[in-house]
Design a protein around this motif. Structure first.
Motif, PDB file in Angstrom:
ATOM      1  N   GLU A 180      10.423  10.467  16.198  1.00 22.15           N
ATOM      2  CA  GLU A 180      11.744   9.904  15.946  1.00 22.15           C
ATOM      3  C   GLU A 180      11.638   9.024  14.710  1.00 22.15           C
ATOM      4  N   VAL A 181      12.669   9.053  13.877  1.00 19.07           N
ATOM      5  CA  VAL A 181      12.722   8.207  12.688  1.00 19.07           C
ATOM      6  C   VAL A 181      14.095   7.550  12.621  1.00 19.07           C
ATOM      7  N   ARG A 182      14.097   6.298  12.222  1.00 17.05           N
ATOM      8  CA  ARG A 182      15.372   5.584  12.066  1.00 17.05           C
ATOM      9  C   ARG A 182      16.224   6.290  11.018  1.00 17.05           C
ATOM     10  N   ALA A 183      17.489   6.443  11.315  1.00 19.04           N
ATOM     11  CA  ALA A 183      18.411   7.089  10.383  1.00 19.04           C
ATOM     12  C   ALA A 183      18.546   6.300   9.087  1.00 19.04           C
ATOM     13  N   ASP A 184      18.242   5.006   9.133  1.00 17.22           N
ATOM     14  CA  ASP A 184      18.361   4.174   7.934  1.00 17.22           C
ATOM     15  C   ASP A 184      17.018   3.992   7.212  1.00 17.22           C
ATOM     16  N   ASN A 185      16.086   4.934   7.416  1.00 16.69           N
ATOM     17  CA  ASN A 185      14.785   4.878   6.752  1.00 16.69           C
ATOM     18  C   ASN A 185      14.567   6.161   5.946  1.00 16.69           C
ATOM     19  N   PRO A 186      15.242   6.282   4.785  1.00 18.27           N
ATOM     20  CA  PRO A 186      15.154   7.530   4.018  1.00 18.27           C
ATOM     21  C   PRO A 186      13.752   7.817   3.484  1.00 18.27           C
ATOM     22  N   GLY A 187      12.965   6.795   3.196  1.00 13.74           N
ATOM     23  CA  GLY A 187      11.605   7.029   2.699  1.00 13.74           C
ATOM     24  C   GLY A 187      10.745   7.745   3.722  1.00 13.74           C
ATOM     25  N   ALA A 188      10.785   7.272   4.972  1.00  9.19           N
ATOM     26  CA  ALA A 188      10.013   7.916   6.034  1.00  9.19           C
ATOM     27  C   ALA A 188      10.553   9.321   6.299  1.00  9.19           C
ATOM     28  N   LYS A 189      11.859   9.456   6.346  1.00 12.33           N
ATOM     29  CA  LYS A 189      12.439  10.779   6.609  1.00 12.33           C
ATOM     30  C   LYS A 189      12.039  11.769   5.525  1.00 12.33           C
ATOM     31  N   ASN A 190      12.018  11.330   4.282  1.00  9.10           N
ATOM     32  CA  ASN A 190      11.604  12.205   3.187  1.00  9.10           C
ATOM     33  C   ASN A 190      10.153  12.653   3.361  1.00  9.10           C
ATOM     34  N   LEU A 191       9.277  11.733   3.758  1.00 11.04           N
ATOM     35  CA  LEU A 191       7.886  12.095   4.004  1.00 11.04           C
ATOM     36  C   LEU A 191       7.810  13.193   5.061  1.00 11.04           C
ATOM     37  N   TYR A 192       8.516  13.007   6.161  1.00 12.55           N
ATOM     38  CA  TYR A 192       8.471  13.990   7.246  1.00 12.55           C
ATOM     39  C   TYR A 192       9.048  15.333   6.808  1.00 12.55           C
ATOM     40  N   ASP A 193      10.115  15.287   6.010  1.00 14.23           N
ATOM     41  CA  ASP A 193      10.690  16.526   5.473  1.00 14.23           C
ATOM     42  C   ASP A 193       9.655  17.282   4.644  1.00 14.23           C
ATOM     43  N   THR A 194       8.953  16.555   3.771  1.00 13.45           N
ATOM     44  CA  THR A 194       7.984  17.221   2.890  1.00 13.45           C
ATOM     45  C   THR A 194       6.763  17.727   3.655  1.00 13.45           C
ATOM     46  N   ALA A 220       0.820  -1.214   0.000  1.00 17.50           N
ATOM     47  CA  ALA A 220       0.000   0.000   0.000  1.00 17.50           C
ATOM     48  C   ALA A 220       0.855   1.266   0.000  1.00 17.50           C
ATOM     49  N   ARG A 221       2.167   1.104  -0.065  1.00 21.29           N
ATOM     50  CA  ARG A 221       3.059   2.271  -0.033  1.00 21.29           C
ATOM     51  C   ARG A 221       3.090   2.984  -1.373  1.00 21.29           C
ATOM     52  N   ARG A 222       3.519   4.217  -1.323  1.00 25.83           N
ATOM     53  CA  ARG A 222       3.689   5.092  -2.482  1.00 25.83           C
ATOM     54  C   ARG A 222       2.356   5.529  -3.086  1.00 25.83           C
ATOM     55  N   GLY A 223       1.287   5.440  -2.292  1.00 26.09           N
ATOM     56  CA  GLY A 223      -0.016   5.873  -2.762  1.00 26.09           C
ATOM     57  C   GLY A 223      -0.582   7.019  -1.956  1.00 26.09           C
ATOM     58  N   GLY A 224       0.213   7.585  -1.055  1.00 29.36           N
ATOM     59  CA  GLY A 224      -0.232   8.729  -0.274  1.00 29.36           C
ATOM     60  C   GLY A 224      -0.857   8.387   1.068  1.00 29.36           C
ATOM     61  N   LEU A 225      -0.921   7.099   1.414  1.00 26.54           N
ATOM     62  CA  LEU A 225      -1.566   6.723   2.669  1.00 26.54           C
ATOM     63  C   LEU A 225      -0.781   7.219   3.886  1.00 26.54           C
ATOM     64  N   GLY A 226       0.522   7.089   3.873  1.00 26.28           N
ATOM     65  CA  GLY A 226       1.332   7.575   4.992  1.00 26.28           C
ATOM     66  C   GLY A 226       1.144   9.071   5.205  1.00 26.28           C
ATOM     67  N   ARG A 227       1.143   9.827   4.125  1.00 27.19           N
ATOM     68  CA  ARG A 227       0.943  11.287   4.196  1.00 27.19           C
ATOM     69  C   ARG A 227      -0.447  11.590   4.755  1.00 27.19           C
ATOM     70  N   THR A 228      -1.459  10.868   4.299  1.00 27.41           N
ATOM     71  CA  THR A 228      -2.826  11.084   4.778  1.00 27.41           C
ATOM     72  C   THR A 228      -2.927  10.804   6.266  1.00 27.41           C
ATOM     73  N   LEU A 229      -2.344   9.706   6.719  1.00 25.08           N
ATOM     74  CA  LEU A 229      -2.353   9.381   8.144  1.00 25.08           C
ATOM     75  C   LEU A 229      -1.653  10.468   8.956  1.00 25.08           C
ATOM     76  N   MET A 230      -0.493  10.909   8.482  1.00 24.24           N
ATOM     77  CA  MET A 230       0.252  11.953   9.192  1.00 24.24           C
ATOM     78  C   MET A 230      -0.546  13.253   9.256  1.00 24.24           C
ATOM     79  N   GLN A 231      -1.155  13.649   8.159  1.00 27.90           N
ATOM     80  CA  GLN A 231      -1.926  14.884   8.147  1.00 27.90           C
ATOM     81  C   GLN A 231      -3.111  14.795   9.104  1.00 27.90           C
ATOM     82  N   ALA A 232      -3.727  13.629   9.190  1.00 27.19           N
ATOM     83  CA  ALA A 232      -4.845  13.452  10.121  1.00 27.19           C
ATOM     84  C   ALA A 232      -4.360  13.588  11.566  1.00 27.19           C
ATOM     85  N   LEU A 233      -3.197  13.013  11.882  1.00 27.68           N
ATOM     86  CA  LEU A 233      -2.670  13.132  13.247  1.00 27.68           C
ATOM     87  C   LEU A 233      -2.286  14.573  13.571  1.00 27.68           C
TER      88      LEU A 233
END
Length: 163
Positions: free
Chosen positions: A111-125, A83-96
């Motif tokens: 906190e985000v794992r330093a070895d998780n660039p996908g999650a870090k990128n989401l949080y950056d954006t 289900a990744r790369r479809g905007g679900l993570g962003r939607t969940l974050m925006q709701a929170l």
């Protein structure tokens, strides 16, 4: 795929833990810790169910934000691999983030794992900024945690556009 977000309950513990352990492995929360948050009034957890497939949870996310506190903490978020790369993570974050604002928070941390660039990128954006590093925070892997903060922006009101 399309999803419907709804408030999580203790009845969702099983599917949440399947996703939790499948996503985070050695870093997964225990069932007791997750259940504690699900029933805690100071927490707000959401699940994303597939539309047309009740009980199929493709994502969840949790917030700790006591009513009236100026700070909130994103406790956890996970999205099923298919289900990744479809905007679900962003939607969940925006709701929170929206719920944190309703509860009176002006800042949200995570906190985000330093070895998780996908999650870090989401949080950056989403506007989070790095404020600290917790060395070897994630155990037993010894991976650093990047601590991030979002100063919750005020809602932007715009006039409706009529075509």
């Amino acid at each position: 795929m399309t999803w419907q977000l709804r408030r999580a309950s203790a009845a969702d513990l099983g599917p949440i833990m399947e996703l939790e352990t499948g996503t985070f492995g050695t870093d997964a929360w225990s069932s007791d810790a997750m259940l504690g948050d699900l029933v805690n009034a100071q927490c707000y957890y959401l699940v994303a169910e597939r539309v047309g497939f009740p009980g199929i949870i493709d994502g969840y996310a949790g917030l700790f934000a006591p009513q009236g506190a100026h700070e909130g903490d994103i406790q956890t978020i996970a999205v099923a691999e298919d289900a990744r790369r479809g905007g679900l993570g962003r939607t969940l974050m925006q709701a929170l983030i929206g719920e944190a604002r309703k509860r009176g928070a002006i800042e949200v941390f995570l906190e985000v794992r330093a070895d998780n660039p996908g999650a870090k990128n989401l949080y950056d954006t989403l506007g989070f900024e790095e404020i600290a590093v917790r060395v070897a925070y994630y155990q037993p892997d010894g991976v650093d945690a990047i601590v991030m903060r979002l100063r919750i922006p005020e809602p932007q009101l715009r006039p409706a556009m009529i075509p």
